[in-house]
Write a protein that holds these residues in place. Structure first.
Motif, PDB file in Angstrom:
ATOM      1  N   ASN A  16       1.050  -1.498   0.131  1.00 45.21           N
ATOM      2  CA  ASN A  16       0.099   0.013   0.178  1.00 45.21           C
ATOM      3  C   ASN A  16       0.960   1.295  -0.333  1.00 45.21           C
ATOM      4  OD1 ASN A  16      -2.307  -1.561   0.275  1.00 45.21           O
ATOM      5  ND2 ASN A  16      -2.354  -1.335   2.331  1.00 45.21           N
ATOM      6  N   ARG A  17       1.754   1.101   0.625  1.00 40.56           N
ATOM      7  CA  ARG A  17       2.584   2.477   0.644  1.00 40.56           C
ATOM      8  C   ARG A  17       3.813   2.623   0.024  1.00 40.56           C
ATOM      9  NH1 ARG A  17       4.853   0.988   5.756  1.00 40.56           N
ATOM     10  NH2 ARG A  17       3.272   2.457   6.609  1.00 40.56           N
ATOM     11  N   GLU A  18       3.728   1.576  -1.012  1.00 37.86           N
ATOM     12  CA  GLU A  18       4.374   1.787  -2.268  1.00 37.86           C
ATOM     13  C   GLU A  18       3.850   2.759  -3.452  1.00 37.86           C
ATOM     14  OE1 GLU A  18       6.429  -1.005  -5.260  1.00 37.86           O
ATOM     15  OE2 GLU A  18       6.573  -1.969  -3.297  1.00 37.86           O
ATOM     16  N   HIS A  19       2.518   2.079  -2.846  1.00 39.19           N
ATOM     17  CA  HIS A  19       1.160   2.455  -3.953  1.00 39.19           C
ATOM     18  C   HIS A  19       0.629   3.700  -3.785  1.00 39.19           C
ATOM     19  CE1 HIS A  19      -0.447  -0.391  -6.186  1.00 39.19           C
ATOM     20  NE2 HIS A  19      -1.140  -1.315  -5.478  1.00 39.19           N
ATOM     21  N   PHE A  20       1.534   4.201  -2.455  1.00 35.23           N
ATOM     22  CA  PHE A  20       0.874   5.496  -1.666  1.00 35.23           C
ATOM     23  C   PHE A  20       1.758   6.723  -2.426  1.00 35.23           C
ATOM     24  CE2 PHE A  20      -1.809   3.811   1.578  1.00 35.23           C
ATOM     25  CZ  PHE A  20      -3.254   4.228   1.244  1.00 35.23           C
ATOM     26  N   ASP A  74       4.527   6.674  -5.131  1.00 39.33           N
ATOM     27  CA  ASP A  74       4.393   6.304  -6.705  1.00 39.33           C
ATOM     28  C   ASP A  74       2.968   7.117  -7.051  1.00 39.33           C
ATOM     29  OD1 ASP A  74       5.771   4.486  -6.341  1.00 39.33           O
ATOM     30  OD2 ASP A  74       4.880   2.871  -7.201  1.00 39.33           O
ATOM     31  N   HIS A  75       1.934   7.367  -6.321  1.00 39.54           N
ATOM     32  CA  HIS A  75       0.780   8.220  -6.859  1.00 39.54           C
ATOM     33  C   HIS A  75       1.049   9.500  -5.778  1.00 39.54           C
ATOM     34  CE1 HIS A  75      -0.009   4.485  -8.607  1.00 39.54           C
ATOM     35  NE2 HIS A  75      -0.814   5.243  -9.914  1.00 39.54           N
ATOM     36  N   GLN A  76       1.823   9.682  -5.486  1.00 43.04           N
ATOM     37  CA  GLN A  76       2.162  10.846  -3.947  1.00 43.04           C
ATOM     38  C   GLN A  76       0.507  11.124  -3.704  1.00 43.04           C
ATOM     39  OE1 GLN A  76       3.703  14.365  -7.292  1.00 43.04           O
ATOM     40  NE2 GLN A  76       5.809  13.801  -6.992  1.00 43.04           N
ATOM     41  N   VAL A  77       1.047  10.457  -2.852  1.00 41.35           N
ATOM     42  CA  VAL A  77      -0.476  10.718  -1.541  1.00 41.35           C
ATOM     43  C   VAL A  77      -0.445  10.174  -0.964  1.00 41.35           C
ATOM     44  CG1 VAL A  77      -3.251   9.595  -1.049  1.00 41.35           C
ATOM     45  CG2 VAL A  77      -2.587   9.475  -3.643  1.00 41.35           C
ATOM     46  N   THR A  78      -0.903  11.784   0.454  1.00 46.49           N
ATOM     47  CA  THR A  78       0.138  11.371   1.703  1.00 46.49           C
ATOM     48  C   THR A  78      -1.230  10.227   1.551  1.00 46.49           C
ATOM     49  OG1 THR A  78       0.906  13.492   1.375  1.00 46.49           O
ATOM     50  CG2 THR A  78       0.537  12.540   4.089  1.00 46.49           C
ATOM     51  N   ALA A  79      -1.300   9.587   2.919  1.00 43.52           N
ATOM     52  CA  ALA A  79      -2.247   8.811   3.525  1.00 43.52           C
ATOM     53  C   ALA A  79      -2.047   8.366   4.742  1.00 43.52           C
ATOM     54  CB  ALA A  79      -2.020   6.702   3.564  1.00 43.52           C
ATOM     55  N   ILE A  80      -3.400   8.952   5.632  1.00 42.53           N
ATOM     56  CA  ILE A  80      -3.225   9.545   7.334  1.00 42.53           C
ATOM     57  C   ILE A  80      -4.184   8.708   7.759  1.00 42.53           C
ATOM     58  CG2 ILE A  80      -3.653  10.980   8.511  1.00 42.53           C
ATOM     59  CD1 ILE A  80      -1.968  12.233   7.452  1.00 42.53           C
ATOM     60  N   ASN A  81      -3.404   7.608   8.488  1.00 43.54           N
ATOM     61  CA  ASN A  81      -4.378   6.669   9.534  1.00 43.54           C
ATOM     62  C   ASN A  81      -5.003   7.244  10.541  1.00 43.54           C
ATOM     63  OD1 ASN A  81      -5.740   4.313  11.283  1.00 43.54           O
ATOM     64  ND2 ASN A  81      -3.528   3.435  11.511  1.00 43.54           N
ATOM     65  N   LEU A  82      -6.146   7.617  10.604  1.00 41.40           N
ATOM     66  CA  LEU A  82      -6.757   8.578  11.777  1.00 41.40           C
ATOM     67  C   LEU A  82      -7.955   7.143  12.949  1.00 41.40           C
ATOM     68  CD1 LEU A  82      -7.884  11.174  13.235  1.00 41.40           C
ATOM     69  CD2 LEU A  82     -10.239  11.189  11.163  1.00 41.40           C
ATOM     70  N   MET A  83      -7.097   7.309  14.373  1.00 44.67           N
ATOM     71  CA  MET A  83      -7.817   6.613  15.024  1.00 44.67           C
ATOM     72  C   MET A  83      -8.132   7.399  16.103  1.00 44.67           C
ATOM     73  SD  MET A  83      -4.834   3.513  14.935  1.00 44.67           S
ATOM     74  CE  MET A  83      -2.453   4.925  14.510  1.00 44.67           C
ATOM     75  N   LEU A 110      -1.126  -0.261   7.848  1.00 45.13           N
ATOM     76  CA  LEU A 110      -2.006  -0.144   6.766  1.00 45.13           C
ATOM     77  C   LEU A 110      -1.251   0.539   5.882  1.00 45.13           C
ATOM     78  CD1 LEU A 110      -5.321   1.698   8.607  1.00 45.13           C
ATOM     79  CD2 LEU A 110      -4.137  -1.685   8.694  1.00 45.13           C
ATOM     80  N   GLY A 111       0.492   1.183   6.014  1.00 41.80           N
ATOM     81  CA  GLY A 111       0.925   1.641   5.074  1.00 41.80           C
ATOM     82  C   GLY A 111       0.536   3.845   4.821  1.00 41.80           C
ATOM     83  N   GLN A 112       0.458   3.716   5.728  1.00 42.33           N
ATOM     84  CA  GLN A 112       0.060   4.827   6.094  1.00 42.33           C
ATOM     85  C   GLN A 112       1.248   6.149   6.536  1.00 42.33           C
ATOM     86  OE1 GLN A 112      -1.027   2.842   8.214  1.00 42.33           O
ATOM     87  NE2 GLN A 112       0.692   3.504  10.480  1.00 42.33           N
ATOM     88  N   GLN A 113       1.248   6.961   5.992  1.00 47.68           N
ATOM     89  CA  GLN A 113       2.236   7.880   5.984  1.00 47.68           C
ATOM     90  C   GLN A 113       2.239   8.504   7.792  1.00 47.68           C
ATOM     91  OE1 GLN A 113       3.683  10.607   3.138  1.00 47.68           O
ATOM     92  NE2 GLN A 113       4.512  12.339   4.456  1.00 47.68           N
ATOM     93  N   ALA A 114       1.539   8.598   8.698  1.00 44.18           N
ATOM     94  CA  ALA A 114       1.464   9.327   9.769  1.00 44.18           C
ATOM     95  C   ALA A 114      -0.436   8.908  10.817  1.00 44.18           C
ATOM     96  CB  ALA A 114       1.021  10.984   9.388  1.00 44.18           C
ATOM     97  N   ASN A 115       0.247   9.129  11.305  1.00 43.85           N
ATOM     98  CA  ASN A 115      -0.816   8.290  12.347  1.00 43.85           C
ATOM     99  C   ASN A 115      -1.018   9.268  13.017  1.00 43.85           C
ATOM    100  OD1 ASN A 115      -0.994   5.146  12.076  1.00 43.85           O
ATOM    101  ND2 ASN A 115       0.543   5.112  13.607  1.00 43.85           N
ATOM    102  N   VAL A 116      -2.868   9.585  12.842  1.00 42.32           N
ATOM    103  CA  VAL A 116      -2.719  10.716  14.053  1.00 42.32           C
ATOM    104  C   VAL A 116      -4.264  10.080  14.819  1.00 42.32           C
ATOM    105  CG1 VAL A 116      -4.510  12.472  13.445  1.00 42.32           C
ATOM    106  CG2 VAL A 116      -2.676  12.347  11.618  1.00 42.32           C
ATOM    107  N   VAL A 117      -4.296  10.429  16.203  1.00 39.94           N
ATOM    108  CA  VAL A 117      -5.257   9.651  17.248  1.00 39.94           C
ATOM    109  C   VAL A 117      -6.221  11.188  17.626  1.00 39.94           C
ATOM    110  CG1 VAL A 117      -5.448   8.580  19.351  1.00 39.94           C
ATOM    111  CG2 VAL A 117      -3.195   7.741  17.446  1.00 39.94           C
ATOM    112  N   ALA A 118      -7.347  10.863  17.384  1.00 37.68           N
ATOM    113  CA  ALA A 118      -8.237  11.961  17.937  1.00 37.68           C
ATOM    114  C   ALA A 118      -9.090  11.490  20.144  1.00 37.68           C
ATOM    115  CB  ALA A 118      -9.943  11.757  17.513  1.00 37.68           C
TER     116      ALA A 118
END
Lengths: 82, 243
Positions: free
Chosen positions: B32-36, B38-47, B141-149
């Motif tokens: 997943n991280r490689e996909h993100f 390659d397509h310059q998508v910033t993925a955030i895992n919001l927990m 999950l392949g995210q770039q950062a984990n954010v916790v609410a």
């Protein structure tokens, strides 16, 4: 209750190893669960005991090593082979 | 077969494995991280806990980002598509991952969920995890950062009670701060001290999705992460505000 998902992953991996090695049964499973791994060893043990019924691991006791840190590993197996 | 006499007896051999139990998930996450990347998508895992305000934050983020930044959401829940429907109503693309009984998302579920979302066209993908402060923490999950609410009503000691989750966080969003006037016993300094005790790089932003307070700082944090989207791991993305 992610312990059940983890045990499922564990059995997938053990199944693959057993097939590779032509094992007829698994006699012991050793794992490490670090104290910061976010996994409850007792729940993990219960999940293992539910999953092991009627599998190659039916007679395999689970040994859990507790270490400081976040390790969560399948360490070794004892395999019954022809 | 027995080597010596051919009697058919089996024997027991030791077999070393020494592999992470989550190795299969780690491989899927790396994919997943490689996909993100390659397509310059910033993925955030919001927990965060159920009711911490994750969906409301995403609605407010959609409003704050405007048309310049293409935002999408994969929302995980045990049942219902309510969150995705709420987020779509705020004007951004969203799909649900309905986990059934699973208490967390894993990398494979995200990979399957991506098929239903035009994720390659996005700048920012939020993966809204199942509301839970325990299980989601251990799955990459392949995210770039984990954010916790963490909402102001949840109790100041949540970081101490659920250290694994907060240890994994690159940023904590202290949500629902518009409620603080009604909560005279809640001390922000105590929450900050508890986060400092467990987080690797303590970082917290105070926000209210309702009033919009703090959302501009949150947007700046996200933009900071986006500029360094080639960072190899979540914990490398340290553009947060120190506690």
């Amino acid at each position: 209750m992610h312990e059940y998902s983890l045990v499922q992953s564990l059995f997938d991996r053990i199944g693959a190893v057993a097939t590779e090695q032509h094992a007829v049964a698994v006699k012991r499973v050793r794992v490490t669960i670090g104290d910061q791994a976010g996994v409850d060893p007792q729940l993990f043990q219960s999940a293992y005991e539910i999953y092991q019924i009627r599998t190659l691991c039916a007679d395999a006791p689970l040994e859990i090593a507790r270490l400081p840190g976040a390790d969560l590993t399948l360490d070794s197996l004892e395999l019954e082979v022809p | 077969m027995c080597d010596s006499c051919g009697c058919g007896d089996t024997h027991v051999i030791p077999f070393d494995v020494h592999e992470r139990m989550l190795a299969a998930n780690d491989r899927a996450a790396a994919h997943n991280r490689e996909h993100f990347h390659d397509h310059q998508v910033t993925a955030i895992n919001l927990m965060g806990s159920p009711g911490a305000g994750k969906t409301a934050i995403l609605e407010a983020t959609a409003r704050a980002m405007g048309r310049g930044v293409r935002v999408g959401v994969l929302a995980g829940d045990l049942a219902t598509e309510n969150d995705a429907a709420r987020i779509r109503a705020a004007g951004i693309v969203a799909e649900s991952i309905t986990t059934g009984t699973a208490c967390h998302l894993d990398a494979d579920m995200v990979h399957h969920g991506l098929r239903r979302l035009p994720w390659r066209t996005l700048d920012l993908l939020f993966i809204e995890n199942v509301g839970n402060l325990v299980c989601p923490a251990i799955y990459d999950l392949g995210q770039q950062a984990n954010v916790v609410a963490l909402s102001v009503t949840e109790g100041e000691d949540k970081p101490l009670k659920y250290p694994t989750m907060f240890r994994k966080a690159d940023l904590v969003l202290l949500t629902k701060i518009d409620l603080l006037p009604a909560l005279p016993d809640v001390r922000i300094e105590t929450i900050e001290a508890n986060l400092t005790a467990v987080m690797q790089r303590p970082a917290m932003l105070m926000v209210s999705a309702r009033t919009g307070e703090g959302i501009a700082q949150w947007r700046r944090w996200l933009e900071g992460i986006g500029r360094i989207h080639t960072a190899p791991c979540a914990s490398c993305a340290g553009a947060g505000v120190s506690v």
